[in-house]
Design an enzyme around this catalytic site. Structure first.
Site, PDB file in Angstrom:
ATOM      1  N   TYR A  23      -5.350   6.345   0.241  1.00 14.30           N
ATOM      2  CA  TYR A  23      -4.194   6.919   1.185  1.00 14.30           C
ATOM      3  C   TYR A  23      -4.048   5.508   1.935  1.00 14.30           C
ATOM      4  O   TYR A  23      -3.627   5.838   3.271  1.00 14.30           O
ATOM      5  CB  TYR A  23      -5.689   8.385   1.873  1.00 14.30           C
ATOM      6  N   HIS A  99       2.828  14.674   0.279  1.00 17.24           N
ATOM      7  CA  HIS A  99       1.954  14.037   0.122  1.00 17.24           C
ATOM      8  C   HIS A  99       1.980  12.830   0.270  1.00 17.24           C
ATOM      9  O   HIS A  99       3.495  12.264   0.021  1.00 17.24           O
ATOM     10  CB  HIS A  99       1.544  14.407  -1.057  1.00 17.24           C
TER      11      HIS A  99
END
Length: 149
Positions: A23, A99
């Site tokens: 991430y 996302h």
């Protein structure tokens, strides 16, 4: 001025600390600041919750609260929540799922997004820019709807 609701699901409050190899080091606050600075002609409402019901409440209230569109990263709920899927059916606003990672390049269970079935589109794999691209997609949908009226 158009207003966009930005929904974030479970564990996204831990961005910047959680699995930075997937991430990155950006925090949720960094993303919120990026959107506000990159798109000063828009207003944003930000909701993050680790609780499915809070996200459903925000969806059910979005139109009453005057939002024009929604971008959402439901996190793990994307793959499991029939309840969020059903709540999305009730929302007539333009909606785009985002996302940070490419969910299709990860574990097999992430290939299916129950929530995506009720969205106008999905953007995945561009890190924090997925949010910016999501907002631009909502703007485009709003312009198309305005042209159809």
């Amino acid at each position: 001025m158009k207003t966009i609701l930005v929904l974030n699901g479970p564990n996204l409050n831990k961005l910047g600390e959680r699995e930075p190899e997937i991430y990155g080091s950006v925090t949720l606050q960094d993303i919120e600041q990026m959107l506000a600075e990159a798109l000063p002609d828009l207003e944003f409402g930000f909701v993050q919750s680790n609780h499915e019901g809070a996200l459903i409440d925000a969806l059910q209230q979005a139109e009453k609260d005057g939002f024009d569109g929604i971008i959402a990263n439901f996190g793990g709920f994307s793959h499991t929540s029939v309840a969020i899927h059903d709540a999305l059916k009730l929302v007539a606003l333009p909606k785009v799922e985002v996302h940070l990672s490419n969910i299709h390049a990860r574990e097999a269970f992430r290939d299916q997004s129950l929530t995506a079935r009720q969205m106008d589109g999905v953007i995945a794999g561009f890190g924090a820019d997925s949010y910016l691209l999501g907002v631009l997609a909502v703007q485009s949908l709003l312009e198309k709807r305005a042209g159809d009226e």
